[in-house]
Design a protein around this motif. Structure first.
Motif, PDB file in Angstrom:
ATOM      1  N   ALA A 116       7.724 -24.743 -15.521  1.00 36.43           N
ATOM      2  CA  ALA A 116       7.192 -23.899 -16.255  1.00 36.43           C
ATOM      3  C   ALA A 116       7.538 -22.686 -15.702  1.00 36.43           C
ATOM      4  O   ALA A 116       7.264 -22.250 -14.714  1.00 36.43           O
ATOM      5  CB  ALA A 116       5.591 -24.412 -16.547  1.00 36.43           C
ATOM      6  N   ALA A 117       7.622 -21.603 -16.614  1.00 32.50           N
ATOM      7  CA  ALA A 117       7.889 -20.145 -16.125  1.00 32.50           C
ATOM      8  C   ALA A 117       6.529 -19.664 -15.804  1.00 32.50           C
ATOM      9  O   ALA A 117       5.465 -20.030 -16.318  1.00 32.50           O
ATOM     10  CB  ALA A 117       8.294 -19.516 -17.528  1.00 32.50           C
ATOM     11  N   PRO A 118       6.494 -18.711 -14.913  1.00 34.06           N
ATOM     12  CA  PRO A 118       5.341 -18.207 -14.278  1.00 34.06           C
ATOM     13  C   PRO A 118       4.628 -17.256 -14.860  1.00 34.06           C
ATOM     14  O   PRO A 118       3.813 -16.135 -14.600  1.00 34.06           O
ATOM     15  CB  PRO A 118       5.679 -17.602 -12.900  1.00 34.06           C
ATOM     16  N   TYR A 119       4.851 -16.996 -16.400  1.00 33.81           N
ATOM     17  CA  TYR A 119       4.253 -16.182 -17.106  1.00 33.81           C
ATOM     18  C   TYR A 119       2.617 -16.429 -17.312  1.00 33.81           C
ATOM     19  O   TYR A 119       2.095 -17.207 -17.329  1.00 33.81           O
ATOM     20  CB  TYR A 119       4.830 -16.074 -18.784  1.00 33.81           C
ATOM     21  N   ASP A 120       2.065 -15.089 -17.390  1.00 36.31           N
ATOM     22  CA  ASP A 120       0.522 -15.040 -17.555  1.00 36.31           C
ATOM     23  C   ASP A 120       0.469 -15.591 -19.283  1.00 36.31           C
ATOM     24  O   ASP A 120       0.860 -15.086 -19.897  1.00 36.31           O
ATOM     25  CB  ASP A 120      -0.013 -13.639 -17.657  1.00 36.31           C
ATOM     26  N   PRO A 121      -0.311 -16.560 -19.360  1.00 36.10           N
ATOM     27  CA  PRO A 121      -0.663 -17.114 -20.800  1.00 36.10           C
ATOM     28  C   PRO A 121      -0.836 -16.228 -22.008  1.00 36.10           C
ATOM     29  O   PRO A 121      -0.291 -16.382 -23.086  1.00 36.10           O
ATOM     30  CB  PRO A 121      -1.647 -18.273 -20.769  1.00 36.10           C
ATOM     31  N   GLU A 122      -1.507 -15.104 -21.512  1.00 35.17           N
ATOM     32  CA  GLU A 122      -1.938 -14.167 -22.630  1.00 35.17           C
ATOM     33  C   GLU A 122      -0.476 -13.460 -22.912  1.00 35.17           C
ATOM     34  O   GLU A 122      -0.418 -12.946 -24.214  1.00 35.17           O
ATOM     35  CB  GLU A 122      -2.799 -12.999 -22.016  1.00 35.17           C
ATOM     36  N   THR A 123       0.361 -13.029 -21.950  1.00 35.20           N
ATOM     37  CA  THR A 123       1.706 -12.419 -22.404  1.00 35.20           C
ATOM     38  C   THR A 123       2.375 -13.334 -23.459  1.00 35.20           C
ATOM     39  O   THR A 123       2.933 -12.764 -24.372  1.00 35.20           O
ATOM     40  CB  THR A 123       2.532 -12.275 -21.297  1.00 35.20           C
ATOM     41  N   VAL A 124       2.317 -14.660 -23.304  1.00 31.59           N
ATOM     42  CA  VAL A 124       2.969 -15.656 -24.283  1.00 31.59           C
ATOM     43  C   VAL A 124       2.177 -15.431 -25.459  1.00 31.59           C
ATOM     44  O   VAL A 124       2.889 -15.437 -26.645  1.00 31.59           O
ATOM     45  CB  VAL A 124       3.169 -16.964 -23.578  1.00 31.59           C
ATOM     46  N   VAL A 125       0.776 -15.509 -25.628  1.00 35.49           N
ATOM     47  CA  VAL A 125       0.210 -15.582 -26.789  1.00 35.49           C
ATOM     48  C   VAL A 125       0.397 -14.266 -27.467  1.00 35.49           C
ATOM     49  O   VAL A 125       0.609 -14.225 -28.792  1.00 35.49           O
ATOM     50  CB  VAL A 125      -1.442 -15.742 -26.578  1.00 35.49           C
ATOM     51  N   ARG A 126       0.215 -13.147 -26.978  1.00 31.44           N
ATOM     52  CA  ARG A 126       0.729 -11.934 -27.536  1.00 31.44           C
ATOM     53  C   ARG A 126       2.098 -11.687 -28.179  1.00 31.44           C
ATOM     54  O   ARG A 126       2.058 -11.341 -29.068  1.00 31.44           O
ATOM     55  CB  ARG A 126       0.644 -10.552 -26.386  1.00 31.44           C
ATOM     56  N   ALA A 127       2.960 -12.338 -27.451  1.00 27.79           N
ATOM     57  CA  ALA A 127       4.397 -12.490 -27.891  1.00 27.79           C
ATOM     58  C   ALA A 127       4.510 -13.304 -29.364  1.00 27.79           C
ATOM     59  O   ALA A 127       5.081 -12.767 -30.091  1.00 27.79           O
ATOM     60  CB  ALA A 127       5.282 -12.769 -26.902  1.00 27.79           C
ATOM     61  N   LEU A 128       3.896 -14.284 -29.239  1.00 27.26           N
ATOM     62  CA  LEU A 128       3.740 -15.291 -30.432  1.00 27.26           C
ATOM     63  C   LEU A 128       3.148 -14.453 -31.558  1.00 27.26           C
ATOM     64  O   LEU A 128       3.531 -14.539 -32.838  1.00 27.26           O
ATOM     65  CB  LEU A 128       3.008 -16.608 -30.125  1.00 27.26           C
ATOM     66  N   ARG A 129       1.846 -13.871 -31.344  1.00 23.77           N
ATOM     67  CA  ARG A 129       1.231 -13.261 -32.388  1.00 23.77           C
ATOM     68  C   ARG A 129       2.246 -12.054 -33.117  1.00 23.77           C
ATOM     69  O   ARG A 129       2.295 -11.931 -34.298  1.00 23.77           O
ATOM     70  CB  ARG A 129       0.055 -12.656 -31.940  1.00 23.77           C
TER      71      ARG A 129
END
Length: 136
Positions: A116-129
């Motif tokens: 899994a990529a070491p991204y902060d989950p909030e970064t991914v959620v923001r990008a999806l939004r």
């Protein structure tokens, strides 16, 4: 990846990546006749991007990136193997040849997820939004 004839008895291996309408391509060299193990490895890097390496029989023959990862509703048509039908990855190639099948012998295709990529989950959620908002 696209494989097409480049000379009699050999093929040319190319990687094409469509980043939301911007095409990136890498030439991974000649693919001589005979059986080969062709692998594409994607590695997650900073800023929701990734890099790609093409390997033929364990040797790196081409690379591409970093490019933006496809998130949200992309890729629209999934991953095609042997033919690029619905929403072409490379529009210039499609305009020259339309949809065409790979005519070589394809024994198998295997997808193996990496770490899994070491991204902060909030970064991914923001990008999806943000991606979802673009389609509203």
């Amino acid at each position: 990846m696209h494989i097409w004839s480049g000379c009699r008895g050999c093929w040319r291996l190319r990687l094409a990546y469509n980043q939301y309408g911007e095409l990136f391509e890498a030439d991974a060299g000649e693919l001589p006749a005979g059986a080969h193990l062709v692998a594409l490895e994607a590695t997650a890097v900073a800023d929701l991007k990734w890099t790609f390496e093409v390997r033929v029989d364990g040797v790196v023959t081409g690379a591409l990136g970093p490019v933006h990862q496809l998130i949200g509703m992309a890729p629209f048509q999934g991953i095609s193997v042997g033919v690029d039908r619905k929403s072409p990855v490379s529009w210039p190639l499609w305009e020259r040849h339309r949809s065409f099948r790979y005519t070589g012998a394809l024994r198998s295709v295997t997808y193996l997820p990496g770490p899994a990529a070491p991204y902060d989950p909030e970064t991914v959620v923001r990008a999806l939004r943000e991606a979802a908002a673009a389609f509203e």
